[in-house]
Design a protein around this motif. Structure first.
Motif, PDB file in Angstrom:
ATOM      1  N   SER A   1       0.762  -1.118   0.104  1.00 27.77           N
ATOM      2  CA  SER A   1       0.060   0.064   0.108  1.00 27.77           C
ATOM      3  C   SER A   1       1.018   1.271  -0.082  1.00 27.77           C
ATOM      4  O   SER A   1       1.811   1.371   0.718  1.00 27.77           O
ATOM      5  N   PHE A   2       0.551   2.253  -0.738  1.00 24.68           N
ATOM      6  CA  PHE A   2       0.968   3.400  -1.052  1.00 24.68           C
ATOM      7  C   PHE A   2       0.288   4.634  -0.617  1.00 24.68           C
ATOM      8  O   PHE A   2      -0.815   4.558  -0.961  1.00 24.68           O
ATOM      9  N   HIS A   3       0.784   5.677  -0.018  1.00 22.47           N
ATOM     10  CA  HIS A   3      -0.084   6.874   0.336  1.00 22.47           C
ATOM     11  C   HIS A   3       1.122   7.964   0.317  1.00 22.47           C
ATOM     12  O   HIS A   3       1.269   8.383   1.477  1.00 22.47           O
ATOM     13  N   ASP A   4       1.367   8.751  -0.622  1.00 21.02           N
ATOM     14  CA  ASP A   4       2.474   9.744  -0.578  1.00 21.02           C
ATOM     15  C   ASP A   4       2.037  11.058  -1.308  1.00 21.02           C
ATOM     16  O   ASP A   4       1.463  11.085  -2.122  1.00 21.02           O
ATOM     17  N   ALA A   5       2.459  11.783  -0.589  1.00 26.47           N
ATOM     18  CA  ALA A   5       2.386  13.145  -1.278  1.00 26.47           C
ATOM     19  C   ALA A   5       3.365  13.636  -2.362  1.00 26.47           C
ATOM     20  O   ALA A   5       4.299  12.804  -2.263  1.00 26.47           O
ATOM     21  N   ILE A   6       2.953  14.219  -3.453  1.00 23.21           N
ATOM     22  CA  ILE A   6       3.696  14.452  -4.605  1.00 23.21           C
ATOM     23  C   ILE A   6       3.786  15.901  -5.003  1.00 23.21           C
ATOM     24  O   ILE A   6       2.804  16.564  -4.815  1.00 23.21           O
ATOM     25  N   GLN A   7       4.604  16.049  -5.817  1.00 26.96           N
ATOM     26  CA  GLN A   7       4.783  17.575  -6.712  1.00 26.96           C
ATOM     27  C   GLN A   7       4.596  17.502  -7.875  1.00 26.96           C
ATOM     28  O   GLN A   7       5.495  16.857  -8.450  1.00 26.96           O
ATOM     29  N   TRP A   8       3.653  17.546  -8.693  1.00 27.54           N
ATOM     30  CA  TRP A   8       3.252  17.340  -9.931  1.00 27.54           C
ATOM     31  C   TRP A   8       4.220  18.335 -10.908  1.00 27.54           C
ATOM     32  O   TRP A   8       4.310  19.225 -10.822  1.00 27.54           O
ATOM     33  N   PRO A   9       5.095  17.637 -11.767  1.00 32.03           N
ATOM     34  CA  PRO A   9       5.843  18.427 -12.615  1.00 32.03           C
ATOM     35  C   PRO A   9       5.171  19.329 -13.406  1.00 32.03           C
ATOM     36  O   PRO A   9       4.156  18.963 -13.963  1.00 32.03           O
ATOM     37  N   LYS A  10       5.413  20.721 -13.672  1.00 30.01           N
ATOM     38  CA  LYS A  10       4.896  21.744 -14.378  1.00 30.01           C
ATOM     39  C   LYS A  10       4.560  21.081 -15.801  1.00 30.01           C
ATOM     40  O   LYS A  10       5.821  20.768 -16.444  1.00 30.01           O
ATOM     41  N   GLY A  11       3.660  20.713 -16.403  1.00 28.82           N
ATOM     42  CA  GLY A  11       3.341  20.632 -17.755  1.00 28.82           C
ATOM     43  C   GLY A  11       3.622  19.223 -18.060  1.00 28.82           C
ATOM     44  O   GLY A  11       3.470  18.728 -19.112  1.00 28.82           O
TER      45      GLY A  11
END
Length: 218
Positions: free
Chosen positions: A145-155
């Motif tokens: 099981s994964f539950h992780d904050a991410i920062q979506w790369p622009k574009g």
């Protein structure tokens, strides 16, 4: 005295106030509903979600080679602009199938995780560096099981999710993946792009580590 409906309403209001009866619940409820709607609108939208599928040996996806053995899984994932979740069970090597060298799966590893105790997750893109998430426990039944904050790369466009063992912060093989053939294998006339606006991870949430691959994975 001359009767008017305005006078009756005013008198009722005064009487209610004098009796200590609140006359504003309707307005309070309306205000609360508006706030809830605003909060829902501000919440990060789901960019992509779907099932996870087991690997096929000798298939490389964006620089990550499939495991030498076939793997099966019953799992799913969800991508938001600030959160990645995925879970699965029975991520194991099947008892029947073929290795990367064309030989049948050995009986001693069929139906097991072959001693793999952890798996990581990687979100790859067509036009941005991948996001590599820390490994999680893979139990003997193949549950994870994964539950992780991410920062979506622009574009960033065309994400593909890969699950497999990590070494030195890189995925060295993939055992399970999102259905990239169904996602991008149709003639749509344009490249898929996320519609949700990227958002920052919540305060205090663990940020995902983003790394580029160095050479082909084994």
């Amino acid at each position: 005295m001359r009767w008017t409906w305005k006078g009756t309403v005013s008198a009722a209001a005064v009487a209610a106030l004098g009796a200590g009866i609140a006359i504003s619940p309707v307005f309070a409820a309306a205000k609360s509903a508006k706030a809830t709607h605003a909060e829902a609108s501000a919440a990060p939208a789901v960019i992509m979600a779907g099932k996870l599928y087991g690997n096929i040996p000798n298939v490389t996806i964006r620089g990550v080679a499939a495991g030498k053995a076939p793997w099966v899984v019953d799992g799913s994932y969800q991508l938001k602009s600030n959160l990645f979740t995925a879970s699965g069970k029975w991520l194991i090597i099947p008892k029947q199938g073929y290795m990367d060298n064309g030989q049948p799966v050995p009986a001693k590893i069929g139906g097991t995780t072959n001693g793999i105790a952890e798996v990581g997750a990687e979100i790859t893109f067509a036009n941005a560096s991948p996001i590599v998430l820390p490994p999680v426990k893979l139990d003997s039944q193949g549950d994870f099981s994964f539950h992780d904050a991410i920062q979506w790369p622009k574009g960033a466009a065309q994400p593909v999710v890969l699950i497999g063992p990590e070494k030195n912060g890189q995925l060295v093989a993939w055992f399970a993946a999102s259905d990239f053939l169904a996602d991008y294998g149709q003639a749509t006339g344009s490249a898929w792009m996320p519609t949700a606006k990227p958002a920052r991870p919540e305060h205090g949430a663990k940020a995902a580590v983003t790394r580029a691959h160095r050479g082909d994975a084994k």
